[in-house]
Design a protein around this motif. Structure first.
Motif, mmCIF file in Angstrom:
data_model
loop_
_atom_site.group_PDB
_atom_site.id
_atom_site.type_symbol
_atom_site.label_atom_id
_atom_site.label_comp_id
_atom_site.label_asym_id
_atom_site.label_seq_id
_atom_site.Cartn_x
_atom_site.Cartn_y
_atom_site.Cartn_z
ATOM 1 N N LEU A 1 -23.495 18.668 27.610
ATOM 2 C CA LEU A 1 -24.523 19.267 28.471
ATOM 3 C C LEU A 1 -24.237 19.022 29.953
ATOM 4 O O LEU A 1 -24.987 19.503 30.805
ATOM 5 C CB LEU A 1 -25.903 18.707 28.112
ATOM 6 N N GLY A 2 -23.187 18.256 30.252
ATOM 7 C CA GLY A 2 -22.817 18.026 31.638
ATOM 8 C C GLY A 2 -23.143 16.651 32.182
ATOM 9 O O GLY A 2 -22.940 16.388 33.375
ATOM 10 N N PHE A 3 -23.622 15.741 31.343
ATOM 11 C CA PHE A 3 -23.938 14.388 31.786
ATOM 12 C C PHE A 3 -22.664 13.565 31.973
ATOM 13 O O PHE A 3 -21.680 13.739 31.249
ATOM 14 C CB PHE A 3 -24.839 13.683 30.769
ATOM 15 N N THR A 4 -22.702 12.686 32.945
ATOM 16 C CA THR A 4 -21.660 11.684 33.118
ATOM 17 C C THR A 4 -21.983 10.517 32.193
ATOM 18 O O THR A 4 -23.112 10.024 32.169
ATOM 19 C CB THR A 4 -21.592 11.187 34.570
ATOM 20 N N ILE A 5 -20.996 10.051 31.446
ATOM 21 C CA ILE A 5 -21.228 9.089 30.378
ATOM 22 C C ILE A 5 -20.627 7.727 30.716
ATOM 23 O O ILE A 5 -19.483 7.628 31.164
ATOM 24 C CB ILE A 5 -20.623 9.589 29.050
ATOM 25 N N GLU A 6 -21.414 6.683 30.478
ATOM 26 C CA GLU A 6 -20.924 5.314 30.549
ATOM 27 C C GLU A 6 -21.382 4.570 29.302
ATOM 28 O O GLU A 6 -22.586 4.462 29.043
ATOM 29 C CB GLU A 6 -21.449 4.580 31.782
ATOM 30 N N GLN A 7 -20.444 4.093 28.515
ATOM 31 C CA GLN A 7 -20.754 3.253 27.365
ATOM 32 C C GLN A 7 -20.259 1.837 27.646
ATOM 33 O O GLN A 7 -19.220 1.655 28.271
ATOM 34 C CB GLN A 7 -20.056 3.762 26.098
ATOM 35 N N PHE A 8 -21.005 0.857 27.177
ATOM 36 C CA PHE A 8 -20.499 -0.512 27.240
ATOM 37 C C PHE A 8 -21.051 -1.295 26.058
ATOM 38 O O PHE A 8 -22.093 -0.961 25.497
ATOM 39 C CB PHE A 8 -20.842 -1.187 28.570
ATOM 40 N N GLU A 9 -20.306 -2.320 25.686
ATOM 41 C CA GLU A 9 -20.645 -3.099 24.499
ATOM 42 C C GLU A 9 -20.703 -4.573 24.846
ATOM 43 O O GLU A 9 -19.886 -5.075 25.614
ATOM 44 C CB GLU A 9 -19.616 -2.857 23.396
ATOM 45 N N MET A 10 -21.686 -5.269 24.270
ATOM 46 C CA MET A 10 -21.826 -6.698 24.475
ATOM 47 C C MET A 10 -22.330 -7.339 23.186
ATOM 48 O O MET A 10 -23.373 -6.916 22.650
ATOM 49 C CB MET A 10 -22.804 -6.987 25.625
ATOM 50 N N GLN A 11 -21.593 -8.327 22.674
ATOM 51 C CA GLN A 11 -21.991 -9.054 21.469
ATOM 52 C C GLN A 11 -22.297 -8.110 20.300
ATOM 53 O O GLN A 11 -23.258 -8.313 19.553
ATOM 54 C CB GLN A 11 -23.207 -9.931 21.762
ATOM 55 N N GLY A 12 -21.482 -7.081 20.159
ATOM 56 C CA GLY A 12 -21.658 -6.146 19.057
ATOM 57 C C GLY A 12 -22.718 -5.093 19.271
ATOM 58 O O GLY A 12 -22.946 -4.249 18.396
ATOM 59 N N VAL A 13 -23.373 -5.099 20.423
ATOM 60 C CA VAL A 13 -24.407 -4.114 20.753
ATOM 61 C C VAL A 13 -23.804 -3.033 21.641
ATOM 62 O O VAL A 13 -23.181 -3.341 22.666
ATOM 63 C CB VAL A 13 -25.591 -4.772 21.484
ATOM 64 N N LYS A 14 -23.980 -1.783 21.253
ATOM 65 C CA LYS A 14 -23.472 -0.668 22.047
ATOM 66 C C LYS A 14 -24.601 -0.041 22.843
ATOM 67 O O LYS A 14 -25.710 0.158 22.331
ATOM 68 C CB LYS A 14 -22.810 0.366 21.144
ATOM 69 N N ASN A 15 -24.295 0.279 24.089
ATOM 70 C CA ASN A 15 -25.283 0.842 25.006
ATOM 71 C C ASN A 15 -24.718 2.075 25.696
ATOM 72 O O ASN A 15 -23.510 2.212 25.866
ATOM 73 C CB ASN A 15 -25.670 -0.188 26.066
ATOM 74 N N LEU A 16 -25.628 2.933 26.105
ATOM 75 C CA LEU A 16 -25.251 4.181 26.771
ATOM 76 C C LEU A 16 -26.103 4.409 28.005
ATOM 77 O O LEU A 16 -27.338 4.289 27.949
ATOM 78 C CB LEU A 16 -25.426 5.359 25.808
ATOM 79 N N ILE A 17 -25.434 4.699 29.114
ATOM 80 C CA ILE A 17 -26.090 5.196 30.317
ATOM 81 C C ILE A 17 -25.473 6.550 30.630
ATOM 82 O O ILE A 17 -24.272 6.637 30.907
ATOM 83 C CB ILE A 17 -25.903 4.253 31.515
ATOM 84 N N ALA A 18 -26.270 7.601 30.539
ATOM 85 C CA ALA A 18 -25.799 8.951 30.862
ATOM 86 C C ALA A 18 -26.581 9.446 32.076
ATOM 87 O O ALA A 18 -27.783 9.184 32.191
ATOM 88 C CB ALA A 18 -25.995 9.881 29.673
ATOM 89 N N SER A 19 -25.916 10.153 32.962
ATOM 90 C CA SER A 19 -26.582 10.575 34.195
ATOM 91 C C SER A 19 -26.216 12.009 34.560
ATOM 92 O O SER A 19 -25.104 12.477 34.284
ATOM 93 C CB SER A 19 -26.216 9.647 35.357
ATOM 94 N N TYR A 20 -27.177 12.676 35.183
ATOM 95 C CA TYR A 20 -26.977 14.044 35.677
ATOM 96 C C TYR A 20 -27.689 14.127 37.022
ATOM 97 O O TYR A 20 -28.906 13.988 37.085
ATOM 98 C CB TYR A 20 -27.570 15.047 34.694
ATOM 99 N N HIS A 21 -26.942 14.324 38.078
ATOM 100 C CA HIS A 21 -27.507 14.417 39.423
ATOM 101 C C HIS A 21 -27.617 15.885 39.817
ATOM 102 O O HIS A 21 -26.609 16.574 39.947
ATOM 103 C CB HIS A 21 -26.632 13.658 40.422
#
Length: 393
Positions: free
Chosen positions: A46-66
């Motif tokens: 859909l055009g979002f910029t994607i950032e994934q990161f993982e810590m202690q087996g937990v996956k997280n997502l920050i997606a952004s659209y300006h």
């Protein structure tokens, strides 16, 4: 249109397809079972910029659209679920089967239904991207149902590190009771657990005058805790303290115990913060003159989003629900904690709004497809009001 045709239309919709995929992934905390990558792919398309990161087996997502200069909004949610086995289920809990217009599966209501509806609303909004102003974030984690140490807490910290301050955040937790949209959470009580180690003096039960019975002292402390007044409580946000355990180690029937442990949990009004609660309890217990040790565990801060004269996100959500359902929602701060606490600040207004919560964490957790489409429409109305009609926000 026949009921069968209506069910078929709902079953084949985009939001139902997304929800089916999410339920079929057994993402029991902290495992995301591929759902974070799946959502990243959908948002990237859909055009979002994607950032994934993982810590202690937990996956997280920050997606952004300006889009342009303007206010900043985020959807917040989680893809993890509590465990489930086949016992008692009418269908396997990760099969996402649809029966009479209702989809069954672990996470259907808490909160993969909300995530699917948010994605469908996002896709619909972006058909008008040339009219949009501001910045749009997606914040997803696989660590909400667990300890919540490596999920939204870290996402919020990363936003701060990158000088990103949200104006508003909508958390897709299931908040409704009788019908979708009848209740939203504009805050949550805080929570903290305590563990008191009471020290006495052991001795033979036949000679209690030579002992200090730690269990008797603990009983007095329990009564004291239960009767504490909470004078800062506000209507609709009451503090409750519940003793969850009284334990004597190595019980012997002719020995006065020298030790006893009390465990308790406090769900406190948004009028308090955890440090106030801790100080109040410790000062109250100190007056007993008893030798004891207190250990505090799992603090979860309270938060509250009230009405504002300008740029009121609560009003915006209320209007979106009224537009969709014809009714204004009730406001509540009841229930457990949520990840909303990590994003709420003096500037960031946080509202929780989602589907019905009557089957969450239960056998045969489910969500009607008609309810799924209602919450999708509510979310789309929120997005349009926030991003298109900026002057009215």
């Amino acid at each position: 249109m026949s009921l069968a045709t209506q069910y078929q239309d709902l079953s084949s919709s985009y939001v139902t397809e997304i929800l089916t995929h999410l339920i079929q992934a057994p993402s029991v905390t902290p495992c995301d079972a591929g759902t974070i990558t799946f959502m990243s792919e959908q948002l990237a398309a859909l055009g979002f910029t994607i950032e994934q990161f993982e810590m202690q087996g937990v996956k997280n997502l920050i997606a952004s659209y300006h889009f342009s200069e303007g206010p900043t909004f985020a959807f917040s949610g989680h893809v993890d679920v509590v465990p489930a086995n086949n016992k008692g289920w009418i269908v396997p809990p990760f099969s996402a089967q649809i029966i009479d217009g209702v989809i069954y599966g672990r996470g259907a209501a808490d909160m993969k239904g909300g995530v699917a509806a948010m994605l469908a609303a996002t896709k619909a909004l972006l058909q008008h991207r040339e009219k949009l102003q501001g910045s749009f974030y997606w914040l997803l984690t696989s660590d909400e149902e667990g300890e919540a140490e490596f999920g939204s807490k870290l996402i919020a910290e990363r936003l701060v590190e990158n000088d990103i301050e949200l104006d508003a955040c909508l958390v897709g937790e299931p908040t409704s009771h009788q019908v979708v949209g009848d209740t939203v959470k504009n805050g949550r009580r805080g929570a903290i657990s305590g563990r008191i180690h009471v020290k006495g003096k052991a001795g033979h039960v036949a000679y209690p005058e030579h002992t200090v019975n730690a269990a008797h002292v603990a009983g007095q402390l329990v009564s004291q805790l239960a009767l504490l007044p909470w004078w800062k409580d506000e209507v609709g946000s009451q503090t409750t303290l519940q003793v969850t355990g009284i334990t004597v180690p190595s019980i012997v029937d002719n020995l006065v115990p020298a030790e006893c442990e009390i465990t308790f949990n406090i769900r406190y009004s948004h009028a308090y913060k955890s440090q106030e609660v801790v100080q109040y309890i410790q000062e109250s217990l100190a007056k007993s003159g008893t030798e004891l040790e207190i250990c505090w565990e799992r603090p979860c801060e309270s938060f509250y989003t009230g009405a504002k004269q300008e740029n009121c996100f609560l009003t915006l959500v209320e209007q979106a629900i009224q537009e969709t359902t014809g009714q204004y929602p009730s406001l509540s701060t009841a229930g457990g904690t949520s990840d909303g606490r990590f994003f709420a600040t003096g500037k960031t207004q946080v509202i929780e709004c989602g589907v019905k919560n009557d089957s969450i964490h239960q056998v045969n957790e489910h969500l009607s497809l008609s309810d799924l489409h209602v919450i999708e429409k509510i979310y789309l109305s929120v997005l349009k009001r926030f991003f298109i009609k900026v002057e009215n926000f």
